[in-house]
Motif scaffolding. Structure first.
Motif, PDB file in Angstrom:
ATOM      1  N   LEU A   1       7.336  -0.941  -8.976  1.00 35.15           N
ATOM      2  CA  LEU A   1       7.273  -1.415  -7.688  1.00 35.15           C
ATOM      3  C   LEU A   1       7.048  -2.987  -7.443  1.00 35.15           C
ATOM      4  N   ALA A   2       6.040  -3.406  -8.518  1.00 30.08           N
ATOM      5  CA  ALA A   2       5.529  -4.984  -8.492  1.00 30.08           C
ATOM      6  C   ALA A   2       6.907  -5.678  -8.846  1.00 30.08           C
TER       7      ALA A   2
ATOM      8  N   VAL B   1       0.791  -1.234  -0.041  1.00 26.80           N
ATOM      9  CA  VAL B   1      -0.058   0.066   0.122  1.00 26.80           C
ATOM     10  C   VAL B   1       0.917   1.518   0.038  1.00 26.80           C
ATOM     11  N   CYS B   2       0.743   2.097  -0.989  1.00 25.38           N
ATOM     12  CA  CYS B   2       1.720   3.475  -1.129  1.00 25.38           C
ATOM     13  C   CYS B   2       0.916   4.501  -0.782  1.00 25.38           C
ATOM     14  N   ARG B   3       1.258   5.185   0.095  1.00 22.45           N
ATOM     15  CA  ARG B   3       0.998   6.393   0.498  1.00 22.45           C
ATOM     16  C   ARG B   3       1.531   7.490  -0.613  1.00 22.45           C
ATOM     17  N   SER B   4       0.784   8.437  -0.961  1.00 17.38           N
ATOM     18  CA  SER B   4       1.356   9.313  -1.913  1.00 17.38           C
ATOM     19  C   SER B   4       0.304  10.512  -2.238  1.00 17.38           C
ATOM     20  N   GLU B   5       1.205  11.702  -2.415  1.00 20.29           N
ATOM     21  CA  GLU B   5       0.299  13.136  -2.800  1.00 20.29           C
ATOM     22  C   GLU B   5      -0.196  13.133  -4.052  1.00 20.29           C
ATOM     23  N   HIS B   6       0.514  12.375  -5.010  1.00 15.02           N
ATOM     24  CA  HIS B   6       0.351  12.397  -6.334  1.00 15.02           C
ATOM     25  C   HIS B   6      -0.189  11.045  -6.906  1.00 15.02           C
ATOM     26  N   GLU B   7      -0.608  10.937  -8.047  1.00 17.73           N
ATOM     27  CA  GLU B   7      -1.303   9.573  -8.554  1.00 17.73           C
ATOM     28  C   GLU B   7       0.030   9.067  -8.917  1.00 17.73           C
ATOM     29  N   ILE B   8       0.057   7.683  -8.533  1.00 11.90           N
ATOM     30  CA  ILE B   8       1.013   6.875  -9.083  1.00 11.90           C
ATOM     31  C   ILE B   8       0.641   6.000 -10.328  1.00 11.90           C
TER      32      ILE B   8
ATOM     33  N   ARG C   1       2.480  -8.916  -7.818  1.00 10.42           N
ATOM     34  CA  ARG C   1       1.805  -8.901  -8.789  1.00 10.42           C
ATOM     35  C   ARG C   1       1.322  -7.318  -8.869  1.00 10.42           C
ATOM     36  N   LYS C   2       1.115  -6.593 -10.209  1.00 13.62           N
ATOM     37  CA  LYS C   2       0.894  -5.047 -10.395  1.00 13.62           C
ATOM     38  C   LYS C   2      -0.456  -4.883  -9.455  1.00 13.62           C
ATOM     39  N   GLU C   3      -1.400  -5.680  -9.850  1.00 11.24           N
ATOM     40  CA  GLU C   3      -2.655  -5.493  -8.827  1.00 11.24           C
ATOM     41  C   GLU C   3      -2.638  -5.424  -7.463  1.00 11.24           C
ATOM     42  N   ALA C   4      -1.602  -6.015  -6.730  1.00 11.05           N
ATOM     43  CA  ALA C   4      -1.138  -5.875  -5.257  1.00 11.05           C
ATOM     44  C   ALA C   4      -0.706  -4.565  -4.981  1.00 11.05           C
ATOM     45  N   VAL C   5      -0.405  -3.715  -5.754  1.00 12.95           N
ATOM     46  CA  VAL C   5       0.172  -2.513  -5.516  1.00 12.95           C
ATOM     47  C   VAL C   5      -0.803  -1.583  -5.554  1.00 12.95           C
ATOM     48  N   ILE C   6      -1.175  -1.151  -4.403  1.00 18.44           N
ATOM     49  CA  ILE C   6      -2.369  -0.316  -3.886  1.00 18.44           C
ATOM     50  C   ILE C   6      -1.826   1.011  -3.755  1.00 18.44           C
ATOM     51  N   GLN C   7      -2.405   1.882  -4.416  1.00 12.31           N
ATOM     52  CA  GLN C   7      -2.102   3.569  -4.182  1.00 12.31           C
ATOM     53  C   GLN C   7      -2.887   3.955  -3.303  1.00 12.31           C
ATOM     54  N   ALA C   8      -2.625   4.888  -2.291  1.00 11.10           N
ATOM     55  CA  ALA C   8      -3.374   5.415  -1.064  1.00 11.10           C
ATOM     56  C   ALA C   8      -3.166   7.041  -1.098  1.00 11.10           C
ATOM     57  N   LEU C   9      -3.781   7.539  -1.866  1.00 17.40           N
ATOM     58  CA  LEU C   9      -3.850   9.075  -1.929  1.00 17.40           C
ATOM     59  C   LEU C   9      -4.742   9.608  -0.923  1.00 17.40           C
ATOM     60  N   ASP C  10      -4.239  10.948  -0.518  1.00 17.25           N
ATOM     61  CA  ASP C  10      -4.891  11.945   0.444  1.00 17.25           C
ATOM     62  C   ASP C  10      -6.277  12.019   0.115  1.00 17.25           C
ATOM     63  N   VAL C  11      -7.073  12.039   1.136  1.00 14.08           N
ATOM     64  CA  VAL C  11      -8.615  12.337   0.759  1.00 14.08           C
ATOM     65  C   VAL C  11      -8.926  13.559   1.722  1.00 14.08           C
ATOM     66  N   ASP C  12     -10.151  13.829   1.333  1.00 16.81           N
ATOM     67  CA  ASP C  12     -10.479  15.154   2.086  1.00 16.81           C
ATOM     68  C   ASP C  12     -11.184  14.778   3.484  1.00 16.81           C
ATOM     69  N   THR C  13     -11.604  13.572   3.652  1.00 12.80           N
ATOM     70  CA  THR C  13     -12.081  12.932   4.823  1.00 12.80           C
ATOM     71  C   THR C  13     -11.634  11.566   5.281  1.00 12.80           C
ATOM     72  N   ILE C  14     -11.623  11.110   6.494  1.00 13.63           N
ATOM     73  CA  ILE C  14     -10.977   9.995   6.480  1.00 13.63           C
ATOM     74  C   ILE C  14     -11.942   8.816   6.274  1.00 13.63           C
ATOM     75  N   TYR C  15     -13.153   9.475   6.316  1.00 11.03           N
ATOM     76  CA  TYR C  15     -14.446   8.248   6.084  1.00 11.03           C
ATOM     77  C   TYR C  15     -14.462   8.025   4.586  1.00 11.03           C
ATOM     78  N   ALA C  16     -13.552   8.662   3.728  1.00  7.80           N
ATOM     79  CA  ALA C  16     -13.648   8.176   2.225  1.00  7.80           C
ATOM     80  C   ALA C  16     -12.737   7.228   2.210  1.00  7.80           C
TER      81      ALA C  16
ATOM     82  N   MET D   1      -8.208  -3.213  -2.841  1.00  9.19           N
ATOM     83  CA  MET D   1      -7.456  -3.828  -1.796  1.00  9.19           C
ATOM     84  C   MET D   1      -8.112  -4.976  -1.486  1.00  9.19           C
ATOM     85  N   ASP D   2      -9.453  -5.006  -0.986  1.00 12.51           N
ATOM     86  CA  ASP D   2     -10.444  -5.878  -0.664  1.00 12.51           C
ATOM     87  C   ASP D   2     -10.554  -7.052  -1.547  1.00 12.51           C
ATOM     88  N   THR D   3     -10.629  -6.739  -2.660  1.00  6.48           N
ATOM     89  CA  THR D   3     -10.403  -7.674  -3.720  1.00  6.48           C
ATOM     90  C   THR D   3      -9.251  -8.861  -3.699  1.00  6.48           C
ATOM     91  N   VAL D   4      -8.092  -8.024  -3.592  1.00  3.87           N
ATOM     92  CA  VAL D   4      -7.126  -8.875  -3.562  1.00  3.87           C
ATOM     93  C   VAL D   4      -6.863  -9.723  -2.360  1.00  3.87           C
TER      94      VAL D   4
END
Length: 541
Positions: free
Chosen positions: A223-224, A208-215, A230-245, A255-258
């Motif tokens: 990265l894979a 899971v890759c935290r980033s401020e920009h699109e990976i 596998r490439k589908e197991a590389v999950i980007q985690a961009l900043d969001v406007d609310t944690i509930y998003a 993520m949950d699919t993998v």
């Protein structure tokens, strides 16, 4: 069959492992699975109870009285599953247990070592107190490469071998920084972090890759390739406007699919409408209210993490945005600064320990009482409101708390004896500080016809406590003659739990911490009512 998911972090700390764990738990719940979340903390403290909020942030308290890491608050807010003492362990607790066993002779004269004794104790914790959960999600605190976390990494490596890949999954959270001068994202820190993990024998299944920009796809392929995924197991985690998003964002990234495919489970679409409704309300409120939080640790908002979220939940329930104005209590020791409370629609004074800032909290309570501003006092905030009433309404100018020295009278005093169920618990002033407070869930009986009874819609409640000093019920009669109503008491009537001013639009103090039980999909009734009162106040301004 119970499956185990281990979540580690690399590159830097504070990437959001707790939120990632909580969000994954919410996603698996949305697919119909039963989850439990646990936190393994590498520090040597037995628990965070005696740590400074500036060092550790909020201390989260469970129903059974454990003082734990604030990430357990995320777990509860996202899943609604009540955490237990068995859901948080520290290196200090692990070593305390091992040394106690060694002194008893449990190891039969063997040399006590990190492997196998420490790692076995960690594994026993991870696999203990499990009922019929489908998933146990374990977050490993700290950052891969820290010497403190090595025994925990070794323990989860061993569990992976013992249980096999059909029952275990490793998720690693890293940072992919953006270098502005080069105009590109850098994957090398994540590659090195994974290599550090591989060096101790753990191959992550998901990155899971935290980033401020699109990976972009090229970076994901890189990265894979270098991280053996596998490439589908590389999950980007961009900043969001609310944690509930975050749950929706992680689902859209797969993520949950993998996770489901890894365990050979049905990949049905999860039911995420509740999270969509919450985020829609946060993003498109019908109005805004300002709440002044007068506290001691306002320079570190993590010290009030659950409080911050509970106020947001109260806003969600009333479809308004809650703008929090963080105010250092010490500034109000100068009466000329009280004008800074004139633009807020509600005043909240939270808990705390020690004398610093208490006079400012008393002045904030007085301002709220005299100017008819909604007031919510929590723990120390209730005690300061009672002292303010005693000084300015009950002709007790020297009233105070014995926590801060000699007071005449001591409206608030050291709690040395109380009931937990059918057992009497006792403490002394000279005892240890750690774990010696009134901790965990205790019942309270609400006065019939009181405001709090109408708010809760109940006559008996259970709330979580964390305090050592108590309002002295001896002064109840004198204070009630001024108009301050003791509207909630312990079942035996000896411990004041709630006070309110019936003549005030909304003035309530509680000895417990209601913020610990609030959730975005189930806001706490006191916070719902407080924000509703703030909305009414905003219409009068």
């Amino acid at each position: 069959m119970t499956r185990f998911i281990f979540i580690t972090g690399g590159v830097v700390s504070s990437l959001g492992k707790g939120l990632a764990s909580a969000s994954l738990g919410a996603l698996l719940q949305a697919r119909g699975y039963k989850v439990r979340l646990r936190k393994l903390d590498p520090y040597l403290n037995v628990d965070p109870g005696t740590m400074s909020p500036y060092q550790h942030g909020e201390v989260y308290v469970t129903d059974d009285g454990a003082e734990t890491d604030l990430d357990l608050g995320h777990y509860e807010r996202f899943t609604g599953v009540a955490s237990r003492r068995s859901d948080n362990v520290t290196t200090g607790q692990i070593y305390s247990r091992i040394l106690a066993k060694e002194r008893r002779g449990d190891y039969l004269g063997a040399t006590v070592q990190v492997i196998p004794h420490v790692t076995d104790e960690i594994k026993e914790f991870i696999r203990g107190d499990i009922e019929d959960e489908d998933f146990i999600i374990c977050e490993i605190g700290g950052t891969v490469g820290d010497i403190e976390s090595l025994p925990f990494l070794e323990a989860i490596r061993q569990l992976g071998n013992e249980l096999g890949p059909a029952s275990t999954l490793y998720m690693h959270l890293t940072l992919v920084p953006y270098i502005a001068s080069a105009g590109e994202l850098k994957t090398k820190p994540s590659q090195h972090s994974v290599k550090e993990l591989q060096a101790v024998g753990i191959q992550p299944d998901i990155l899971v890759c935290r980033s401020e920009h699109e990976i972009d796809q090229d970076a994901r392929r890189k990265l894979a390739l270098f991280c053996n995924l596998r490439k589908e197991a590389v999950i980007q985690a961009l900043d969001v406007d609310t944690i509930y998003a975050v749950p929706r964002a992680y689902h859209e990234e797969g993520m949950d699919t993998v996770v489901c495919r890894h365990f050979g489970l049905d990949d049905a679409e999860p039911e995420l409408s509740i999270w969509d409704r919450i985020t829609d309300t946060v993003r498109h409120p019908d109005g805004e209210v300002a709440i002044g939080v007068v506290g001691k640790y306002t320079s570190l908002i993590d010290a009030y993490k659950s409080l911050n979220e509970a106020l947001i939940h109260g806003g969600i329930a009333n479809r308004v945005r809650v703008r929090i104005k963080w105010l250092d209590a010490e500034i109000f020791e100068n009466p000329d600064r009280l004008h800074e409370l004139e633009d807020v629609n509600g005043i909240l004074v939270p808990g705390g320990f020690g004398e610093r800032g208490t006079q400012g909290k008393i002045e904030a309570a007085r301002f709220a009482r005299e100017h008819k501003v909604p007031y919510f006092g929590i723990c120390l905030g209730m005690q300061m409101a009672v002292i303010e009433s005693a000084r300015n309404m009950a002709d007790m100018p020297q009233a105070g708390s014995s926590e801060f020295g000699v007071a005449d009278p001591a409206i608030v005093g050291l709690l040395t004896e109380w009931l937990r169920g059918n057992e009497v618990e006792t403490r002394t002033a000279s005892g240890d500080l750690g774990g010696t407070m009134r901790l965990g869930a205790y019942p309270a009986v609400l006065l019939e016809g009181s405001k709090v009874e109408r708010i809760y819609g109940l006559q008996q409640i259970s709330e979580r406590h964390r305090h050592r000093y108590e309002v002295n019920v001896y002064h109840r009669e004198a204070l009630e003659q001024t108009g301050l109503l003791f509207s909630g008491l312990s079942p035996d009537g000896s411990l004041p739990e709630i006070v309110e001013l019936p003549s005030h639009p909304w003035f309530i103090g509680v000895q417990f911490h209601p913020e610990l039980k609030s959730k975005p999909f189930e806001p706490h009734p006191l916070f719902m009512s407080f924000i509703r009162a703030a909305v009414e106040q905003s219409r009068l301004m």
